[in-house]
Design a protein around this motif. Structure first.
Motif, short mmCIF file in Angstrom:
data_model
loop_
_atom_site.label_atom_id
_atom_site.label_comp_id
_atom_site.label_asym_id
_atom_site.label_seq_id
_atom_site.Cartn_x
_atom_site.Cartn_y
_atom_site.Cartn_z
N UNK A 96 0.80 -1.35 -0.01
CA UNK A 96 0.02 0.03 -0.02
C UNK A 96 1.04 1.26 -0.04
N UNK A 97 0.13 2.41 0.03
CA UNK A 97 1.02 3.70 -0.11
C UNK A 97 1.78 3.63 1.21
N UNK A 98 1.31 3.32 2.35
CA UNK A 98 2.15 3.26 3.49
C UNK A 98 3.17 2.28 3.59
N UNK A 99 3.29 1.42 2.70
CA UNK A 99 4.15 0.48 2.72
C UNK A 99 3.77 -0.90 3.49
N UNK A 100 2.55 -0.92 3.73
CA UNK A 100 2.07 -2.22 4.12
C UNK A 100 2.00 -3.37 2.82
N UNK A 101 2.47 -4.69 3.36
CA UNK A 101 2.40 -5.61 2.02
C UNK A 101 0.88 -5.76 1.77
N UNK A 102 0.75 -6.29 0.50
CA UNK A 102 -0.62 -6.45 0.11
C UNK A 102 -0.81 -7.50 -0.95
N UNK A 103 -1.59 -8.48 -1.08
CA UNK A 103 -1.64 -9.61 -1.97
C UNK A 103 -3.16 -9.49 -2.26
N UNK A 104 -3.28 -9.32 -3.70
CA UNK A 104 -4.55 -9.26 -4.46
C UNK A 104 -4.76 -9.95 -5.90
N UNK A 105 -5.52 -9.14 -6.87
CA UNK A 105 -5.42 -9.57 -8.09
C UNK A 105 -5.68 -8.25 -8.85
N UNK A 106 -5.28 -8.21 -10.20
CA UNK A 106 -5.68 -7.29 -11.07
C UNK A 106 -6.21 -7.82 -12.44
N UNK A 107 -7.03 -7.42 -12.85
CA UNK A 107 -7.92 -7.87 -14.08
C UNK A 107 -7.33 -6.77 -15.22
N UNK A 108 -6.99 -7.67 -16.28
CA UNK A 108 -6.26 -7.02 -17.36
C UNK A 108 -7.11 -6.98 -18.74
N UNK A 109 -7.17 -6.18 -19.31
CA UNK A 109 -7.80 -6.10 -20.93
C UNK A 109 -6.69 -5.22 -21.75
N UNK A 110 -6.19 -5.84 -22.80
CA UNK A 110 -5.05 -5.12 -23.59
C UNK A 110 -5.37 -5.27 -24.85
N UNK A 111 -5.65 -3.71 -25.61
CA UNK A 111 -5.85 -3.67 -27.03
C UNK A 111 -4.73 -3.27 -27.75
N UNK A 112 -4.21 -3.85 -28.77
CA UNK A 112 -3.13 -3.79 -29.52
C UNK A 112 -3.44 -3.41 -31.14
N UNK A 113 -3.07 -2.45 -31.50
CA UNK A 113 -3.17 -2.18 -32.98
C UNK A 113 -1.73 -2.03 -33.48
N UNK A 114 -1.10 -2.74 -34.60
CA UNK A 114 -0.18 -2.69 -35.26
C UNK A 114 -0.10 -2.46 -36.85
N UNK A 115 0.79 -1.88 -37.37
CA UNK A 115 1.01 -1.65 -38.88
C UNK A 115 2.27 -1.98 -39.23
N UNK A 116 2.67 -2.95 -39.84
CA UNK A 116 4.01 -3.48 -40.13
C UNK A 116 4.17 -3.46 -41.59
N UNK A 117 5.42 -3.27 -42.07
CA UNK A 117 5.85 -3.67 -43.58
C UNK A 117 7.31 -4.08 -43.57
N UNK A 118 7.35 -5.09 -44.47
CA UNK A 118 8.75 -5.73 -44.86
C UNK A 118 9.23 -5.59 -46.46
N UNK A 119 10.58 -5.21 -46.17
CA UNK A 119 11.41 -5.09 -47.60
C UNK A 119 12.52 -6.15 -47.47
N UNK A 120 12.33 -6.91 -48.60
CA UNK A 120 13.47 -7.99 -48.95
C UNK A 120 14.73 -7.39 -49.26
N UNK A 121 15.90 -7.92 -48.77
CA UNK A 121 17.15 -7.43 -48.72
C UNK A 121 17.82 -8.57 -49.64
N UNK A 122 18.36 -8.01 -50.63
CA UNK A 122 19.25 -8.79 -51.76
C UNK A 122 20.69 -9.14 -51.43
N UNK A 123 20.54 -9.55 -50.03
CA UNK A 123 22.02 -10.05 -49.61
C UNK A 123 22.74 -11.28 -50.24
N UNK A 124 21.89 -12.28 -50.37
CA UNK A 124 22.40 -13.34 -51.31
C UNK A 124 22.09 -13.53 -52.43
N UNK A 125 22.53 -14.32 -53.29
CA UNK A 125 22.23 -14.31 -54.71
C UNK A 125 21.04 -14.98 -54.81
#
Length: 288
Positions: A96-125
């Motif tokens: 807690x804010x006073x430094x007292x140990x506490x154990x409980x649980x937290x409920x999570x909901x995570x929403x993630x949006x990503x936009x990605x792009x890939x470009x080939x590299x002509x490293x090898x023949x």
């Protein structure tokens, strides 16, 4: 609060990306898109540290994950857009804010949006086969994430909700480890971060408060096993198995005044946050 020049450049960059994307896609002559539906499990580990580096809070638990994805070729490049939601409960071991140990649980909901792009590299023949891609590719991605976290109350402490929001930019590399007639194994790596995010907090017996987060750094590694190589003879349906692990460090944010009915009563700030997520997922895709 006066916005920082870095935040202004960040917003301008996102605006320019969104404005330029439609014309760029048209100019690159994009091919047939692929849609995908994925599901899996995510192990989430969250640690908060004080100014001296001591751990004041640890959370860990399993989350259920679903994802929708779309992607396809644009000239020599490929792109992918994804929305993913992870939801579940973590075990909370802190104080807690006073430094007292506490154990409980937290409920999570995570929403993630990503936009990605890939470009080939002509490293090898390259060979003359039309279904052979370069073994290496470099990538870039932009992402936005919102994390809703509700800490459960205990007999000695009241819980409260929080909402974290942040943008992230990252650069990456992809290596085709092995390819056979029916499947492909690839490895990917990402490194990046963001200048700053926000945390909306509703503390007990206090007015709602928005706290700034410090700069964010991330490192992500992944393995992808999928059916079929990209070629015109491949069927409309395909599958992919993924193992992904991501490490993030978010620096402590600046202090803000806590008010109650408009009257200042205390000061609060977000501590340093270290996160680790490991995701196992399967995805079914169809090319249209």
């Amino acid at each position: 609060m006066t916005p920082s020049p870095l935040a202004g450049l960040w917003r301008a960059g996102i605006w320019l990306l969104c404005a330029a994307l439609p014309s760029t896609v048209h100019a690159l002559d994009c091919g047939t898109p692929t849609l995908g539906l994925g599901a899996g499990r995510e192990h989430s580990h969250w640690v908060e540290r004080d100014a001296q580096g001591a751990t004041v809070l640890t959370e860990r638990g399993w989350l259920d994950r679903i994802a929708l994805a779309a992607g396809g070729p644009c000239g020599a490049a490929t792109w992918e857009a994804q929305w993913a939601r992870s939801q579940g409960t973590r075990h909370y071991d802190g104080q807690t804010q006073t430094g007292t140990p506490v154990q409980t649980s937290s409920h999570l909901r995570v929403d993630a949006l990503t936009l990605s792009g890939w470009m080939p590299v002509d490293t090898f023949a390259q060979t003359d086969r039309q279904d052979t891609d370069p073994a290496w590719a470099w990538g870039a991605r932009v992402g936005w994430r919102q994390t809703d976290r509700r800490i459960a109350s205990t007999p000695t402490a009241l819980g409260y909700p929080e909402r974290f929001r942040a943008w992230q930019l990252a650069l990456g590399a992809r290596w085709r480890v092995h390819e056979a007639s029916g499947w492909r194994l690839s490895a990917t790596g990402w490194a990046g971060g963001s200048p700053r995010g926000t945390a909306q907090v509703s503390l007990p017996r206090a007015d709602p408060l928005t706290l700034p987060l410090g700069h964010n750094r991330l490192l992500a590694l992944g393995l992808q096993l999928g059916s079929g190589a990209r070629n015109e003879r491949a069927g409309a349906w395909s599958w992919q198995l993924r193992l992904e692990s991501q490490l993030e460090t978010t620096a402590a944010g600046a202090a803000r005044v806590i008010t109650r009915n408009g009257v200042p009563v205390a000061v609060a700030w977000m501590p340093e946050i270290r996160q680790r997520q490991t995701v196992w997922s399967a995805e079914l895709n169809r090319r249209f």
